[in-house]
Design a protein around this motif. Sequence first.
Motif, PDB file in Angstrom:
ATOM      1  N   TYR A 353     -10.523  -4.885  12.981  1.00  0.00           N
ATOM      2  CA  TYR A 353     -10.620  -5.747  11.797  1.00  0.00           C
ATOM      3  C   TYR A 353      -9.825  -7.018  12.045  1.00  0.00           C
ATOM      4  N   THR A 354     -10.406  -8.177  11.670  1.00  0.00           N
ATOM      5  CA  THR A 354      -9.722  -9.455  11.876  1.00  0.00           C
ATOM      6  C   THR A 354      -9.487 -10.210  10.575  1.00  0.00           C
ATOM      7  N   GLY A 355      -9.758  -9.551   9.440  1.00  0.00           N
ATOM      8  CA  GLY A 355      -9.571 -10.214   8.160  1.00  0.00           C
ATOM      9  C   GLY A 355      -8.130 -10.214   7.693  1.00  0.00           C
ATOM     10  N   ASP A 356      -7.890 -10.870   6.563  1.00  0.00           N
ATOM     11  CA  ASP A 356      -6.561 -10.918   5.957  1.00  0.00           C
ATOM     12  C   ASP A 356      -6.344  -9.700   5.069  1.00  0.00           C
ATOM     13  N   GLY A 357      -5.086  -9.468   4.730  1.00  0.00           N
ATOM     14  CA  GLY A 357      -4.749  -8.370   3.838  1.00  0.00           C
ATOM     15  C   GLY A 357      -4.811  -7.027   4.540  1.00  0.00           C
ATOM     16  N   PRO A 358      -4.478  -5.950   3.820  1.00  0.00           N
ATOM     17  CA  PRO A 358      -4.526  -4.615   4.415  1.00  0.00           C
ATOM     18  C   PRO A 358      -5.915  -4.274   4.932  1.00  0.00           C
ATOM     19  N   ILE A 359      -5.965  -3.561   6.029  1.00  0.00           N
ATOM     20  CA  ILE A 359      -7.248  -3.178   6.598  1.00  0.00           C
ATOM     21  C   ILE A 359      -7.999  -2.295   5.607  1.00  0.00           C
ATOM     22  N   ASP A 462       5.899  14.038  -7.119  1.00  0.00           N
ATOM     23  CA  ASP A 462       6.801  13.115  -6.428  1.00  0.00           C
ATOM     24  C   ASP A 462       6.081  12.418  -5.273  1.00  0.00           C
ATOM     25  N   ALA A 463       5.300  13.172  -4.513  1.00  0.00           N
ATOM     26  CA  ALA A 463       4.549  12.578  -3.406  1.00  0.00           C
ATOM     27  C   ALA A 463       3.619  11.487  -3.914  1.00  0.00           C
ATOM     28  N   MET A 464       2.946  11.738  -5.022  1.00  0.00           N
ATOM     29  CA  MET A 464       2.018  10.747  -5.557  1.00  0.00           C
ATOM     30  C   MET A 464       2.747   9.511  -6.046  1.00  0.00           C
ATOM     31  N   ARG A 465       3.896   9.682  -6.707  1.00  0.00           N
ATOM     32  CA  ARG A 465       4.639   8.511  -7.182  1.00  0.00           C
ATOM     33  C   ARG A 465       5.067   7.627  -6.008  1.00  0.00           C
ATOM     34  N   LEU A 466       5.578   8.245  -4.945  1.00  0.00           N
ATOM     35  CA  LEU A 466       6.025   7.464  -3.789  1.00  0.00           C
ATOM     36  C   LEU A 466       4.835   6.815  -3.083  1.00  0.00           C
ATOM     37  N   TRP A 467       3.756   7.554  -2.943  1.00  0.00           N
ATOM     38  CA  TRP A 467       2.548   7.025  -2.306  1.00  0.00           C
ATOM     39  C   TRP A 467       2.007   5.829  -3.096  1.00  0.00           C
ATOM     40  N   LYS A 471       1.792   1.991  -1.812  1.00  0.00           N
ATOM     41  CA  LYS A 471       0.464   1.365  -1.706  1.00  0.00           C
ATOM     42  C   LYS A 471       0.422   0.059  -2.496  1.00  0.00           C
ATOM     43  N   ARG A 472       1.004   0.073  -3.678  1.00  0.00           N
ATOM     44  CA  ARG A 472       1.012  -1.141  -4.510  1.00  0.00           C
ATOM     45  C   ARG A 472       1.763  -2.270  -3.804  1.00  0.00           C
ATOM     46  N   ARG A 473       2.915  -1.975  -3.249  1.00  0.00           N
ATOM     47  CA  ARG A 473       3.708  -3.012  -2.597  1.00  0.00           C
ATOM     48  C   ARG A 473       3.065  -3.465  -1.282  1.00  0.00           C
ATOM     49  N   HIS A 474       2.472  -2.562  -0.534  1.00  0.00           N
ATOM     50  CA  HIS A 474       1.801  -2.969   0.704  1.00  0.00           C
ATOM     51  C   HIS A 474       0.610  -3.876   0.401  1.00  0.00           C
ATOM     52  N   ASP A 475      -0.119  -3.561  -0.651  1.00  0.00           N
ATOM     53  CA  ASP A 475      -1.229  -4.437  -1.050  1.00  0.00           C
ATOM     54  C   ASP A 475      -0.702  -5.810  -1.452  1.00  0.00           C
ATOM     55  N   GLU A 476       0.400  -5.831  -2.184  1.00  0.00           N
ATOM     56  CA  GLU A 476       0.979  -7.095  -2.647  1.00  0.00           C
ATOM     57  C   GLU A 476       1.369  -7.998  -1.475  1.00  0.00           C
ATOM     58  N   PHE A 477       1.928  -7.407  -0.418  1.00  0.00           N
ATOM     59  CA  PHE A 477       2.434  -8.214   0.701  1.00  0.00           C
ATOM     60  C   PHE A 477       1.473  -8.241   1.900  1.00  0.00           C
ATOM     61  N   MET A 512      10.201  -7.691   5.212  1.00  0.00           N
ATOM     62  CA  MET A 512      11.475  -7.560   4.509  1.00  0.00           C
ATOM     63  C   MET A 512      11.271  -7.540   2.985  1.00  0.00           C
ATOM     64  N   ASP A 513      10.418  -8.411   2.470  1.00  0.00           N
ATOM     65  CA  ASP A 513      10.185  -8.444   1.024  1.00  0.00           C
ATOM     66  C   ASP A 513       9.587  -7.123   0.548  1.00  0.00           C
ATOM     67  N   CYS A 514       8.672  -6.580   1.322  1.00  0.00           N
ATOM     68  CA  CYS A 514       8.063  -5.304   0.960  1.00  0.00           C
ATOM     69  C   CYS A 514       9.104  -4.183   0.982  1.00  0.00           C
ATOM     70  N   MET A 515       9.937  -4.171   2.017  1.00  0.00           N
ATOM     71  CA  MET A 515      10.982  -3.153   2.115  1.00  0.00           C
ATOM     72  C   MET A 515      11.938  -3.230   0.932  1.00  0.00           C
ATOM     73  N   ARG A 516      12.413  -4.435   0.625  1.00  0.00           N
ATOM     74  CA  ARG A 516      13.375  -4.574  -0.468  1.00  0.00           C
ATOM     75  C   ARG A 516      12.760  -4.160  -1.805  1.00  0.00           C
ATOM     76  N   ALA A 517      11.495  -4.491  -2.019  1.00  0.00           N
ATOM     77  CA  ALA A 517      10.825  -4.110  -3.258  1.00  0.00           C
ATOM     78  C   ALA A 517      10.695  -2.587  -3.347  1.00  0.00           C
ATOM     79  N   MET A 518      10.335  -1.941  -2.233  1.00  0.00           N
ATOM     80  CA  MET A 518      10.167  -0.490  -2.271  1.00  0.00           C
ATOM     81  C   MET A 518      11.496   0.232  -2.477  1.00  0.00           C
ATOM     82  N   VAL A 519      12.581  -0.275  -1.887  1.00  0.00           N
ATOM     83  CA  VAL A 519      13.898   0.336  -2.105  1.00  0.00           C
ATOM     84  C   VAL A 519      14.239   0.335  -3.587  1.00  0.00           C
ATOM     85  N   ASP A 520      14.030  -0.814  -4.250  1.00  0.00           N
ATOM     86  CA  ASP A 520      14.329  -0.911  -5.679  1.00  0.00           C
ATOM     87  C   ASP A 520      13.383  -0.038  -6.504  1.00  0.00           C
ATOM     88  N   ASP A 521      12.097  -0.054  -6.162  1.00  0.00           N
ATOM     89  CA  ASP A 521      11.129   0.760  -6.891  1.00  0.00           C
ATOM     90  C   ASP A 521      11.486   2.244  -6.802  1.00  0.00           C
TER      91      ASP A 521
END
Length: 606
Positions: A353-359, A462-467, A471-477, A512-521
Amino acid sequence: MAHEEAKARIPVLPETHSGIPTYLLAKAERAKEAIFQTRTKPTNDRQRLPVIPQGIERDKFFEALDDLRKRLGAEYVEVNDKPLRDGWYMEHPNTHDCMAVLDEEELVASAVVYPGSPAEVQDIVEWANKHLIPIFPISMGRNLGYGGAAPRVRGSVVLDLGRRMNKILDINPDDFTCLVEPGVSFYALYEEIKRRGYDHLWVDTPDLGGGSVIGNTLDRGVGYTPYGDHWACHSGLEVVLPTGELLRTGMGAMPGNNTWQTFPYGFGPYSDGIFSQSNYGIVTKMGMTLMPNPGGYESFVHKMYTFPNEEDLEALIEIIRPLRISNILENVAQLRHVTQTVAVSGRPRTDFYTGDGPIPQDVIRREAAKTPTGDCAWVYYGMSYGPPNIRQHKLALVDAEFRRIPGCRRVDPAVLPEDEYFWSRDRVAAGVPDLHELRWCNWMPNGSHIAFSPVSPIRGADAMRLWELAKRRHDEFGIDLFPAFCVGLREMHLIIEIIFDRDDPKRRKAAMDCMRAMVDDAAALGYGEYRTHLVLMDQVASTYNWNDGALMKFNEKLKDALDPNGILAPGRCGIWPKSYRNRGWEMLKESGERSEGTGIGDVRVE
């Protein structure tokens, strides 16, 4: 120069302590070739002056290094004034993080020194206190994804303990224990056990075997046999304190005691814990328990399963929990998303895949369908040990439970090619160190990774909440999601590797932005990380803030008592000595990504 690095001969055991076993040499050569094929980052050829730690005058620093050369010998003190070479896993730097998520000059050593004994470590500590120079010990520097060999305080002098302190001091085939120095890798320990013919002893190994047994254990790393909790399997430490005293913990505190590696507690307060994930001492020896060969192990026959839907995650975790707690599932089980299955082939993302955003997931599912694993959402890896009748009984229970998930499929290992990732999991779960895991770094050019590692109960909700938060943060970044649930006896670690191009500032920032957001979330939902990268340590430590930060206040009291001059690894795991506090050294979400503060206070203690 990059071409010369790519062609350089890979170090081999036992010629060098950090070498690869000969049984993995061909695999290492292929891995290295693939890494350099995707490397576009220009080689750092610029001339560099060494970074001097804050608070030290340049002339005084070089005078101090002369003093250190007299103590150790000039050949064991190296100034870091040469171009930075990132190398790769088997030929990594000890001057900086070879997978830097910040500018590579941000977390960098001023010099590297090589002690050869506990007495020389004591000498270096005395020297650091005399000149008030921060020091940062590493065992081998292969803590990739968490900062590698980089010091937290820019310009620190790195103590590379592994190069000269790499002896296996004892392997006891009757007690199933060993005693090692910092430079002993899982590869080296495995090779020595085999050389001695101790086939009844197994080494529990993490995904990659090149790291230090001591370093991995002190950072509370994990492996994949029933002995996977490495910290729980250690017994006995020898430690140089920041003021220079040498002590032994547990039974080792008694002269001539012969149970140092067999009983960890000794008498009185149990002090070992303060030396894991801390900056309270430099560990120069450690005892470790070894696993008995269970008398034959089952490969992943009947124990590699695929499941078709991402929504199956909640039900799967609910099935796994009682099986794991009752030891029907005997080792650290893994449930991986299919994106990792595609990426661990070692092929770059642009092949698919060569597009932008998550595959897109339809692309991943299409590519997975071409592999022996097949189209699926989740892949389960497990192991069963012991006599055949016991194995078969447990495997039948597991099979019946997993087949409650519609579309569950058991993969027959007979259809899997020799280089399929499955076989790496097979070897690691049988105590055989491997080198397959980092192939997914080739997903991006100049592939680097940083890990998000929260811990939760083994519960589907718990698994679903973390997943879902990941997923939300990875899509965002705009980042591809690589999750793996590693299930212990009563908890599970979610390990998410963010793969980024370290030569692309935008991708580094997104990581880094994704990591910091997930730590807080995660913290907002009650999930804490068990381990983190150097640049995230302050943020993660700040989430453990019950009762107005009582734990950190306690940690700081210990730090000031044990290290009054604040010379040992300041800032590691968010623990700052008094001379650095309230001077802007903490790296938090709101403070930007500059690692340095605005000076160091004078709290010298003679």
